[in-house]
Design a protein around this motif. Structure first.
Motif, PDB file in Angstrom:
ATOM      1  N   ASN A   1       7.887   9.603  15.684  1.00 10.71           N
ATOM      2  CA  ASN A   1       9.118   9.373  15.024  1.00 10.71           C
ATOM      3  C   ASN A   1       9.015   9.694  13.428  1.00 10.71           C
ATOM      4  OD1 ASN A   1      11.483   8.162  13.708  1.00 10.71           O
ATOM      5  ND2 ASN A   1      10.710   6.170  13.997  1.00 10.71           N
TER       6      ASN A   1
ATOM      7  N   LYS B   1      10.917   9.652  11.014  1.00 17.34           N
ATOM      8  CA  LYS B   1      11.325   8.678  10.086  1.00 17.34           C
ATOM      9  C   LYS B   1      10.484   7.427  10.101  1.00 17.34           C
ATOM     10  CE  LYS B   1      15.971  10.361   9.826  1.00 17.34           C
ATOM     11  NZ  LYS B   1      17.591   9.814  10.347  1.00 17.34           N
ATOM     12  N   CYS B   2       9.348   7.373  10.662  1.00 18.81           N
ATOM     13  CA  CYS B   2       8.364   6.198  10.521  1.00 18.81           C
ATOM     14  C   CYS B   2       7.712   6.196   9.267  1.00 18.81           C
ATOM     15  CB  CYS B   2       7.513   6.289  11.817  1.00 18.81           C
ATOM     16  SG  CYS B   2       6.443   4.897  11.624  1.00 18.81           S
ATOM     17  N   ILE B   3       7.599   4.828   8.735  1.00 14.70           N
ATOM     18  CA  ILE B   3       6.812   5.188   7.373  1.00 14.70           C
ATOM     19  C   ILE B   3       5.714   5.718   7.552  1.00 14.70           C
ATOM     20  CG2 ILE B   3       6.056   2.724   7.811  1.00 14.70           C
ATOM     21  CD1 ILE B   3       7.097   4.010   4.407  1.00 14.70           C
TER      22      ILE B   3
ATOM     23  N   GLU C   1       3.746   8.176   4.269  1.00 16.51           N
ATOM     24  CA  GLU C   1       2.859   7.278   3.299  1.00 16.51           C
ATOM     25  C   GLU C   1       1.610   7.568   3.884  1.00 16.51           C
ATOM     26  OE1 GLU C   1       4.825   5.409   0.322  1.00 16.51           O
ATOM     27  OE2 GLU C   1       3.304   4.383   0.748  1.00 16.51           O
TER      28      GLU C   1
ATOM     29  N   MET D   1      -1.128   6.254   4.772  1.00 13.74           N
ATOM     30  CA  MET D   1      -1.793   5.275   5.393  1.00 13.74           C
ATOM     31  C   MET D   1      -2.236   5.237   6.843  1.00 13.74           C
ATOM     32  SD  MET D   1       2.233   3.703   6.165  1.00 13.74           S
ATOM     33  CE  MET D   1       2.001   2.512   7.426  1.00 13.74           C
TER      34      MET D   1
ATOM     35  N   TYR E   1       4.737  -0.347  13.175  1.00 16.38           N
ATOM     36  CA  TYR E   1       5.460  -0.044  12.342  1.00 16.38           C
ATOM     37  C   TYR E   1       7.089   0.214  12.822  1.00 16.38           C
ATOM     38  CZ  TYR E   1       1.595  -0.440   9.374  1.00 16.38           C
ATOM     39  OH  TYR E   1       0.313  -0.782   8.874  1.00 16.38           O
ATOM     40  N   CYS E   2       7.244   1.025  13.207  1.00 21.28           N
ATOM     41  CA  CYS E   2       8.959   1.426  13.727  1.00 21.28           C
ATOM     42  C   CYS E   2       8.840   1.127  15.294  1.00 21.28           C
ATOM     43  CB  CYS E   2       9.163   2.942  13.776  1.00 21.28           C
ATOM     44  SG  CYS E   2       8.306   3.887  14.994  1.00 21.28           S
TER      45      CYS E   2
ATOM     46  N   SER F   1      11.587  -8.604  10.196  1.00 17.15           N
ATOM     47  CA  SER F   1      12.205  -8.550  11.552  1.00 17.15           C
ATOM     48  C   SER F   1      13.037  -9.697  12.154  1.00 17.15           C
ATOM     49  CB  SER F   1      11.107  -7.702  12.322  1.00 17.15           C
ATOM     50  OG  SER F   1      11.585  -7.865  13.805  1.00 17.15           O
TER      51      SER F   1
ATOM     52  N   THR G   1       4.331   6.661  -4.396  1.00 15.37           N
ATOM     53  CA  THR G   1       4.237   6.385  -2.851  1.00 15.37           C
ATOM     54  C   THR G   1       4.971   4.958  -2.899  1.00 15.37           C
ATOM     55  OG1 THR G   1       2.353   5.058  -3.142  1.00 15.37           O
ATOM     56  CG2 THR G   1       2.075   7.389  -2.220  1.00 15.37           C
ATOM     57  N   LEU G   2       5.407   4.644  -1.705  1.00 19.46           N
ATOM     58  CA  LEU G   2       6.193   3.270  -1.637  1.00 19.46           C
ATOM     59  C   LEU G   2       5.193   2.213  -2.203  1.00 19.46           C
ATOM     60  CD1 LEU G   2       8.359   1.245  -0.821  1.00 19.46           C
ATOM     61  CD2 LEU G   2       7.353   1.449   1.690  1.00 19.46           C
ATOM     62  N   LYS G   3       3.917   2.292  -1.588  1.00 24.60           N
ATOM     63  CA  LYS G   3       2.698   1.519  -1.954  1.00 24.60           C
ATOM     64  C   LYS G   3       2.950   0.966  -3.540  1.00 24.60           C
ATOM     65  CE  LYS G   3      -2.070   0.789  -1.810  1.00 24.60           C
ATOM     66  NZ  LYS G   3      -3.489   1.412  -1.464  1.00 24.60           N
TER      67      LYS G   3
ATOM     68  N   HIS H   1      15.300   0.484   2.645  1.00 20.98           N
ATOM     69  CA  HIS H   1      14.624   1.924   2.684  1.00 20.98           C
ATOM     70  C   HIS H   1      14.919   2.699   4.054  1.00 20.98           C
ATOM     71  CE1 HIS H   1      11.161   4.862   2.314  1.00 20.98           C
ATOM     72  NE2 HIS H   1      10.943   4.247   1.160  1.00 20.98           N
TER      73      HIS H   1
ATOM     74  N   LEU I   1      13.194   4.583   5.457  1.00 22.57           N
ATOM     75  CA  LEU I   1      12.050   5.022   6.724  1.00 22.57           C
ATOM     76  C   LEU I   1      11.805   3.729   7.492  1.00 22.57           C
ATOM     77  CD1 LEU I   1       9.537   6.961   4.666  1.00 22.57           C
ATOM     78  CD2 LEU I   1      11.072   7.890   6.319  1.00 22.57           C
ATOM     79  N   GLU I   2      11.645   3.854   8.746  1.00 21.88           N
ATOM     80  CA  GLU I   2      11.606   2.648   9.745  1.00 21.88           C
ATOM     81  C   GLU I   2      10.282   2.062   9.597  1.00 21.88           C
ATOM     82  OE1 GLU I   2      13.012   4.083  13.593  1.00 21.88           O
ATOM     83  OE2 GLU I   2      14.414   5.208  12.371  1.00 21.88           O
ATOM     84  N   GLY I   3      10.186   0.994   9.512  1.00 22.06           N
ATOM     85  CA  GLY I   3       8.651   0.103   9.111  1.00 22.06           C
ATOM     86  C   GLY I   3       8.430   0.036   7.761  1.00 22.06           C
ATOM     87  N   ALA I   4       9.326   0.351   6.989  1.00 22.76           N
ATOM     88  CA  ALA I   4       8.976   0.309   5.539  1.00 22.76           C
ATOM     89  C   ALA I   4       8.647  -0.974   4.963  1.00 22.76           C
ATOM     90  CB  ALA I   4      10.028   1.112   4.785  1.00 22.76           C
TER      91      ALA I   4
ATOM     92  N   LEU J   1       7.984  -3.747   6.768  1.00 21.46           N
ATOM     93  CA  LEU J   1       6.724  -4.441   7.353  1.00 21.46           C
ATOM     94  C   LEU J   1       5.502  -3.924   6.548  1.00 21.46           C
ATOM     95  CD1 LEU J   1       5.070  -5.876   9.513  1.00 21.46           C
ATOM     96  CD2 LEU J   1       5.354  -4.321  11.043  1.00 21.46           C
ATOM     97  N   TYR J   2       5.474  -2.573   6.218  1.00 22.70           N
ATOM     98  CA  TYR J   2       4.443  -1.734   5.645  1.00 22.70           C
ATOM     99  C   TYR J   2       4.368  -2.734   4.229  1.00 22.70           C
ATOM    100  CZ  TYR J   2       1.429   1.484   3.027  1.00 22.70           C
ATOM    101  OH  TYR J   2       0.526   2.451   2.335  1.00 22.70           O
TER     102      TYR J   2
ATOM    103  N   GLU K   1       2.429  -5.868   3.919  1.00 27.05           N
ATOM    104  CA  GLU K   1       1.289  -5.882   4.084  1.00 27.05           C
ATOM    105  C   GLU K   1       0.539  -5.599   2.982  1.00 27.05           C
ATOM    106  OE1 GLU K   1       0.549  -2.739   7.040  1.00 27.05           O
ATOM    107  OE2 GLU K   1       0.779  -4.120   8.685  1.00 27.05           O
TER     108      GLU K   1
ATOM    109  N   HIS L   1      16.200   0.856  12.031  1.00 27.01           N
ATOM    110  CA  HIS L   1      15.115  -0.052  12.837  1.00 27.01           C
ATOM    111  C   HIS L   1      15.514  -1.420  12.689  1.00 27.01           C
ATOM    112  CE1 HIS L   1      11.020  -1.969  12.772  1.00 27.01           C
ATOM    113  NE2 HIS L   1      11.427  -1.832  14.062  1.00 27.01           N
ATOM    114  N   GLN L   2      15.601  -2.218  11.646  1.00 26.44           N
ATOM    115  CA  GLN L   2      15.981  -3.526  11.426  1.00 26.44           C
ATOM    116  C   GLN L   2      16.762  -3.945  10.481  1.00 26.44           C
ATOM    117  OE1 GLN L   2      14.820  -6.634  13.020  1.00 26.44           O
ATOM    118  NE2 GLN L   2      14.305  -5.838  15.010  1.00 26.44           N
TER     119      GLN L   2
END
Lengths: 149, 317
Positions: free
Chosen positions: A105, A107-109, A113, A115, A130-131, B9, B84-86, B103, B105-108, B110-111, B114, B128-129
């Protein structure tokens, strides 16, 4: 044929089209002083053709070996000592796979990044932590920066 | 990294937790203005613009007495310089007690959760959510139907890309609903969500038609926008674009308790003549976003329902 080794690890029954991914996963090109024999496209009664890697004087961690299940779930591993097979086993796909699989994907973080990727195994599919996009295991691609997790 | 109370989520929320947040939102509906977050700082980081969601979160924070920092346009931040987002999250964590982030980007989210012990509230991560939207939808359903159990929920329009309808299915799994999926073939509910329904014992029926006979069975009619850019075949778009429009004449057989919801913004999928009917509820739904977000901000900060019930600061307003 491929020469015998006195001590080390033998990875057999590698599908030939996944050989180079196995080499990348175990970072074999970074092994400086150990002899590595690679047999590519050998005839196999069961598989048609197969590949095999023999690495002298190198023993891998369970985690390193299980990561092979991502690209070659049916490989056979043998631990060799004094030319004898000390142990023989198959790899097992870990429940969680870090830093190996590339998420498909864009568009997945984790593709945007610096990571490590993280996937959860569910039978024959893996799901991005993540996604949450799923991929069929046989179709996965490996990350560009393997082993930097 | 240490555990925190982030809301990233809807999938992980238990039935009890959802009902708990509903009760909390109800407290805020009764008394929205309080000083319960006096001295706290809420950061709203919008890496993509979303005026409606941002205003709702910022209003929630302000009505609770918190101060708000953040950005509404990533062009003014260091993201454009390649940060970076971090690094952004680590920096903002130094300043704030809670981070609300949207954001692309998907999963941003959740990341981000962490990376920092500061709780993260996901205000949308790509396709995503968007859990606060789902909670306000649930609160609206509860408010209008007086229950979440055994409802007939009709989802209309873009069911392929619409994340609000996907999250609603996931959240409703605890409450034995029957879903009706009403969409053109190109925007039909994806197989993964139908499998999710089957795996979770959720009944569903699929329709391509949208008319007063179909609407007659609904408790909730959840409308979404059919967007031109979602179609690969523009002929198909032209064919279906007017099929999923709702007007007042289609409500002749509607049940008295039926209410129409929409995540907004609407374009033409709900005709203006529907607004004056007793079934229209989308503007109240948007207001409920305020109460749901007040509850979410308090919950991630560890403020309990008992704390809120004991709070009498609203008397000073």
């Amino acid at each position: 044929m491929v020469a015998a080794i006195e001590n080390g690890t033998v990875i057999d029954h590698i599908p030939s089209d996944r050989l180079f991914e196995v080499i990348r996963l175990l970072r074999i090109e970074e092994l400086d002083h150990d002899t590595v024999f690679i047999g590519y496209h050998l005839k196999s009664r069961v598989m048609g053709t197969k590949s095999i890697i023999k690495i002298a004087n190198r023993f891998f961690s369970e985690q390193e070996l299980n990561s092979l299940a991502v690209v070659a779930p049916n490989v056979t591993l043998s631990i060799i000592r004094d030319f004898e097979v000390e142990a023989k086993f198959r790899v097992e796909l870990p429940h969680e796979i870090c830093g190996i699989i590339k998420c498909n994907n864009p568009k997945c973080i984790c593709n945007n990044e610096p990571m490590p990727t993280r996937f959860i195994a569910q039978g024959n599919t893996v799901k991005c932590y993540y996604c949450e996009k799923e991929q069929e295991l046989p179709a996965v691609k490996l990350t560009d920066d393997l082993g930097k997790a | 990294m240490s555990e925190n109370r982030s809301l990233v989520s809807i999938a992980g929320l238990s039935r009890e937790k959802i009902l708990y947040l509903m009760e909390m939102a109800h407290e805020f509906e009764t008394h929205p203005n309080r000083k319960i977050l006096d001295g706290r700082i809420v950061a709203t980081l919008f890496f993509e613009p979303s005026t409606r969601t941002r205003l709702s979160f910022e209003t929630a924070a302000n009505r609770l007495g918190a101060r708000v920092i953040g950005f509404t346009d990533p062009k003014v931040t260091s993201s454009t310089k390649g940060e970076t987002l971090k690094d952004t999250i680590m920096m903002v964590s130094n300043y704030s007690d809670v981070i609300v982030m949207r954001h692309y980007l998907e999963g941003a989210a959740l990341y981000a959760s962490e990376l920092t012990p500061v709780p993260i509230v996901n205000a949308g991560d790509g396709a995503h959510q968007h859990p606060s939207q789902t909670l306000l939808d649930l609160y609206t359903i509860l408010q209008t139907q007086h229950t979440l159990e055994h409802l007939n929920i009709y989802l209309v329009g873009d069911l392929k890309y619409g994340r609000t309808v996907h999250s609603l299915i996931m959240a409703m799994r605890h409450f034995s609903p029957t879903f009706h999926f009403i969409a053109p073939k190109e925007l039909a509910m994806p197989a993964e969500y139908k499998q999710y329904c089957q795996a979770n014992g959720i009944n569903y029926v699929e329709h391509e038609d949208f008319n007063e006979d179909i609407i007659a069975g609904a408790d909730i009619l959840y409308m979404t926008r059919v967007q031109r850019e979602r179609f690969s075949d523009l002929m198909e778009y032209e064919r279906v674009k007017d099929v999923y429009l709702l007007n007042a004449s289609m409500l002749a057989k509607a049940k008295p308790n039926m209410r129409i919801l929409h995540p907004l913004p609407r374009v033409n999928e709900i005709s203006q003549d529907v607004d004056a009917t007793p079934y229209a509820y989308y503007f109240q739904q948007a207001l409920n976003g305020l109460y749901a977000r007040e509850a979410i901000i308090c919950d991630v900060l560890g403020i309990s329902l008992d704390d809120i019930r004991a709070d009498k600061s609203y008397l000073k307003f």
